[in-house]
Every structure is written in C-alpha cells, then in structure tokens.
Design a protein around this motif. Structure first.
Motif, mmCIF file in Angstrom:
data_model
loop_
_atom_site.group_PDB
_atom_site.id
_atom_site.type_symbol
_atom_site.label_atom_id
_atom_site.label_comp_id
_atom_site.label_asym_id
_atom_site.label_seq_id
_atom_site.Cartn_x
_atom_site.Cartn_y
_atom_site.Cartn_z
ATOM 1 N N GLU A 163 0.339 1.170 -4.273
ATOM 2 C CA GLU A 163 -0.689 1.096 -4.794
ATOM 3 C C GLU A 163 -0.245 1.339 -6.711
ATOM 4 O O GLU A 163 1.327 1.283 -6.400
ATOM 5 C CB GLU A 163 -1.308 2.939 -4.630
ATOM 6 N N THR A 164 -0.735 1.025 -7.231
ATOM 7 C CA THR A 164 0.544 0.854 -8.671
ATOM 8 C C THR A 164 0.337 2.140 -9.925
ATOM 9 O O THR A 164 -0.003 2.070 -11.057
ATOM 10 C CB THR A 164 -0.078 -0.303 -9.008
ATOM 11 N N ASP A 165 -1.164 2.360 -9.638
ATOM 12 C CA ASP A 165 -2.408 3.744 -10.298
ATOM 13 C C ASP A 165 -1.858 4.425 -10.566
ATOM 14 O O ASP A 165 -2.329 5.445 -9.623
ATOM 15 C CB ASP A 165 -3.860 2.902 -10.299
ATOM 16 N N GLU A 166 -0.950 5.010 -11.032
ATOM 17 C CA GLU A 166 0.268 6.036 -11.338
ATOM 18 C C GLU A 166 -0.751 7.005 -12.290
ATOM 19 O O GLU A 166 -1.017 8.335 -11.118
ATOM 20 C CB GLU A 166 0.901 6.200 -11.838
ATOM 21 N N GLU A 167 -1.491 6.799 -12.702
ATOM 22 C CA GLU A 167 -2.884 7.730 -13.609
ATOM 23 C C GLU A 167 -3.454 8.613 -12.250
ATOM 24 O O GLU A 167 -3.595 9.436 -11.785
ATOM 25 C CB GLU A 167 -3.610 7.599 -14.651
ATOM 26 N N LYS A 168 -3.754 7.635 -11.955
ATOM 27 C CA LYS A 168 -5.222 7.909 -10.639
ATOM 28 C C LYS A 168 -4.158 8.760 -9.073
ATOM 29 O O LYS A 168 -5.258 10.103 -9.096
ATOM 30 C CB LYS A 168 -5.791 6.688 -9.813
ATOM 31 N N TRP A 169 -3.132 8.821 -8.893
ATOM 32 C CA TRP A 169 -2.813 9.322 -8.268
ATOM 33 C C TRP A 169 -1.661 10.247 -9.093
ATOM 34 O O TRP A 169 -0.706 11.438 -7.614
ATOM 35 C CB TRP A 169 -1.321 8.422 -6.854
ATOM 36 N N LEU A 170 -1.822 10.468 -9.730
ATOM 37 C CA LEU A 170 -1.411 12.252 -10.088
ATOM 38 C C LEU A 170 0.346 12.092 -10.457
ATOM 39 O O LEU A 170 0.887 12.980 -9.707
ATOM 40 C CB LEU A 170 -2.407 13.314 -9.480
ATOM 41 N N GLY A 171 0.672 10.896 -10.872
ATOM 42 C CA GLY A 171 2.102 10.618 -10.931
ATOM 43 C C GLY A 171 2.594 9.844 -10.040
ATOM 44 O O GLY A 171 1.802 8.047 -10.141
ATOM 45 N N SER A 172 4.124 9.993 -9.383
ATOM 46 C CA SER A 172 3.881 8.670 -7.959
ATOM 47 C C SER A 172 3.254 7.951 -7.446
ATOM 48 O O SER A 172 1.898 8.600 -6.833
ATOM 49 C CB SER A 172 5.415 8.565 -7.759
#
Length: 262
Positions: A163-172
């Motif tokens: 994955e690349t969307d760090e905002e969606k995944w709350l960090g890394s």
C-alpha cells in the motif's frame, strides 16, 4: 503396582531426562550465541579502525607507491607527522570518531529492521463477484501473483502488494498478502506486515481497512464484511437521519401556518 505402571513410569523418566538434556543444550547454544555476538562487535570495531586508517593513508596517496605531492609535505608532514606524538594522537581521535559513527550507523540499521508487526488473519468470508475483485485489484500495484490449482479442488490465489496511502493506514503503509478462493469466491486469509514504529493502527483497524476497500470496490457485501449488527446500526442511523430531516420540516410548516393566521 503392576508391570504397565512400571513401564509407563520408566518411559516418563526417559522423556523428562531428554527434555532436561535438550534444555541444557539450548542454554549452551544461547550462551555460545552471546559470546559470538560479543566477538562480532569486537571485529566490527577492528575493521572500522582499519577503514579509518585507510582513509588517512588515501588522503595523501602514501599507499599508492609514489611520492606524496607537495601539498602533503606542506600541510600534513611538516605540521603534523614531523612533530612527535601529534600524528598518533590525531589517528586515535580519528579512530574514535569514525568507529563511533560506524557503530551508530550499524545500530540504526539494526533498529530499522526491528519493530515489524506481522499479522496473519483467517477471514473465510464470501466475496461478491469476480467483477468486484477485478475492480479491487485494479487499484493495487500487484507485486506477485501465485495460483495453486488441484484437480477437482478450488483454485487458491495468493496476491501480494504494498500500500502507498499512509494517511489511510494511520502511518506506515503495510505490505499485504491476500489469499482467496478464485473458484468459489471466498476470502481465505490476510497477512499484513507493517512498521509499528511509525504506525498507530491496531490489528483490528488494519483488517477493517482491507474489508472497507473490498466493500468500496463492490467485491464484498457490507453485512458479510462486518456482520449483520453493523448493517443494523447503519440502517438505524439512516432511519434516525430521515426522522431528523422530516422533523425539521414540520416545525417550519407550522410556523408558516401561524404566520398566515396572524
């Protein structure tokens, strides 16, 4: 005590003795690993010192089998090397600084490799359609795809991506391994690897984010992904919003009626 109890007791004693012996071997192996790690640290310092001294030698070209340049005589040999003890002191200081920097860098690399959370979850939830799965995978940059096909059995596919969307995944952003039954359309399991040092996501939120992506791509029904309780809560919130909207219209109409009567 009959013969059976005697044999059982003897077997148990053998088992316990073997376990005790194996534990001793493990303790010795652990101590040996600790000694090996200490020796490795010493070798790292020795090699770091050799590297530091090699840098000093390369500055003036002293190890290239030719005479050093004039600037080396003027700025290195006369003010530093020709004076007793100065060059030795500078070498020791340079050794300490360079070794400290190299050891800090090695510790940084070791710390970077630690703190990884690997989450393996068995899902066993029904997928909705192949078209939805195509839509879901179209939003991912797939790294690897493996299929296991057995005669008379379903086709199990293993899909991997990062994955690349760090905002969606709350960090890394995690690395995901997605296993599903392509014949019967069942999500079998998930494996997520994430750097917990730079992430505030919990295990539950990681799995829910994947399920939300499946629901958004119309690859899984919402009640299948999150249960009928969640569906009931959604319906209750929708009904509540509709009641609030209708309740907001009634007072407006009554006030208009009193305005006309007045």
């Amino acid at each position: 005590m009959d013969d059976t109890d005697v044999i059982t007791t003897a077997k148990l004693e053998d088992v316990f003795n073997n376990i005790d012996q194996n534990v001793k071997y493990l303790v010795e192996a652990s101590a040996s690993n600790a000694r090996g790690a200490a020796s490795l640290n010493v070798m790292q310092i020795v090699l770091a010192g050799s590297f530091c001294f090699a840098i000093i030698d390369r500055i003036s070209g002293a190890t290239f089998s030719f005479n050093p340049p004039n600037w080396a005589y003027d700025y290195i040999f006369q003010p530093i090397i020709d004076k007793p003890g100065v060059f030795f002191a500078l070498n020791i200081i340079w050794l300490l600084i360079c070794s400290y920097g190299l050891l800090r860098f090695m510790n940084y690399l070791q710390d970077s490799a630690m703190g990884t959370l690997t989450l393996r979850v068995t899902i066993n939830k029904k997928l909705k359609s192949k078209k939805g799965m195509e839509t879901f995978f179209s939003t991912k940059a797939l790294d690897n795809l493996e299929s296991e096909i057995w005669v008379g059995n379903p086709t199990v596919r293993m899909v991997e991506w990062e994955e690349t969307d760090e905002e969606k995944w709350l960090g890394s952003a995690p690395f995901i391994e997605f296993a599903y039954d392509a014949t019967n359309l069942f999500l079998l399991s998930l494996e997520l690897s994430i750097d917990k040092k730079t992430s505030t996501a919990t295990e539950e939120s990681l799995v829910n984010t994947v399920l939300q992506d499946l629901v958004a791509a119309d690859a899984m029904d919402r009640e299948v992904a999150f249960g009928e309780d969640v569906l009931g809560e959604d319906m209750a919130r929708a009904q509540q919003a509709q009641d609030v909207q209708q309740g907001g219209k009634k007072p407006a109409s009554i006030s208009n009626l009193f305005g006309l009567l007045g």
